[in-house]
Enzyme design. Structure first.
Site, PDB file in Angstrom:
ATOM      1  N   GLU A 193       0.827  -1.206   0.000  1.00 45.91           N
ATOM      2  CA  GLU A 193       0.000   0.000   0.000  1.00 45.91           C
ATOM      3  C   GLU A 193       0.860   1.255   0.000  1.00 45.91           C
ATOM      4  O   GLU A 193       1.982   1.261   0.503  1.00 45.91           O
ATOM      5  CB  GLU A 193      -0.942   0.063   1.214  1.00 45.91           C
ATOM      6  N   THR A 194       0.264   2.305  -0.556  1.00 43.46           N
ATOM      7  CA  THR A 194       0.822   3.651  -0.487  1.00 43.46           C
ATOM      8  C   THR A 194      -0.282   4.583  -0.016  1.00 43.46           C
ATOM      9  O   THR A 194      -1.426   4.479  -0.484  1.00 43.46           O
ATOM     10  CB  THR A 194       1.361   4.102  -1.853  1.00 43.46           C
TER      11      THR A 194
END
Length: 278
Positions: free
Chosen positions: A44-45
């Protein structure tokens, strides 16, 4: 767009769960965010948009799609923000609702963060869905821990909780990734939370995450919050309780998640950890 890289739930860059952090994504649309997340390749970002009231709008993207909430990227974001602006309290405006986060420094000077989840809940997994899930994991039902019944748990995302009867069972993770991804898409499950109980308050965990395009997530804060709610709802803890979750060891990226479970039914679960810049 300044892209930062942190590993959450560890102070060792070789441990924990890497996440991308963008502290000012103002003006970026979903397509741009997804492209950045895909290029980074982390599970994830987090993309932050500062708001005029002092709160932070946050969106989370895996390399394949936007996800409603991500715990490890939240911890990474809070630590990165505190390093820029000082420790204190933050309010994150996410797709699942408002998530308060507190940051502070420990005796060693390291910054840690604690998020408080939205109200958790859990539901029984339909017998047919459970049978399909176990078949795809290649886990016989006889290998499960009967004291920790399978449930789908929620604290922002849905995570089936499947408890192994032994550490050896947990260590043997070899599943059908495309087929499990298809099942999870149908059921709207984010990760599969596989656990083994070492003691009443110490657990070892693995997280299958095919919807994110990765076989396994090294440290999963949202699932840890959901698991804390699961333990409280099923009466498996003396409350209030502090639970230690060890995750990532089987991947060679060890991390530690601290889960605080209040006694009040329905109250948010607190998930704490550190993060280190990569």
């Amino acid at each position: 767009m300044e892209i930062l890289r942190y590993s959450a739930f560890s102070l060792d860059p070789a441990g924990g769960n890497p996440a991308g952090v963008v502290l000012d994504a103002s003006g970026a649309d979903a397509a741009r965010m997804l492209a950045v997340a895909a290029e980074l390749g982390y599970s994830e970002t987090a993309f932050v948009t500062p708001r005029s009231d002092g709160s932070l709008g946050v969106r989370y993207f895996s390399p394949l799609a936007e996800v409603p909430f991500c715990g490890h990227a939240t911890i990474a974001t809070a630590v990165a923000y505190a390093q820029r602006h000082g420790v204190g309290n933050l309010l994150l405006r996410t797709r699942i609702g408002d998530v308060p986060v507190a940051t502070g420094r420990g005796g060693d000077g390291a910054i840690s963060a604690t998020l408080t989840s939205v109200a958790p809940t859990s539901v029984v997994i339909a017998r047919r869905d459970l049978a399909e899930l176990l078949r795809l994991l290649r886990w016989p039902e006889s290998d499960l821990d009967a004291a920790l019944p399978p449930r789908s748990a929620y604290a922002g995302n849905w995570h089936p909780v499947i408890a192994a009867g032994s550490r050896a069972r947990l260590s043997d993770l070899d599943y059908d990734m495309p087929a499990l991804a298809a099942l999870m898409a149908r059921k709207e499950w984010t990760t599969i939370h596989l656990v083994w109980r070492e003691s009443p308050t110490v657990f070892h965990v693995r997280n299958a995450f095919p919807p994110g395009g990765v076989v396994e997530d090294p440290a999963t804060g949202a699932a840890a919050a959901a698991f804390g709610g699961y333990l409280r709802e099923l009466g498996l803890l003396d409350l209030p309780a502090t639970v230690t979750v060890h995750q990532g060891h089987d991947m060679g990226r060890p991390g530690t998640i601290t889960v605080t479970v209040p006694a009040e039914p329905g109250s948010g679960i607190r998930v704490s950890g550190s993060a280190v810049r990569l």
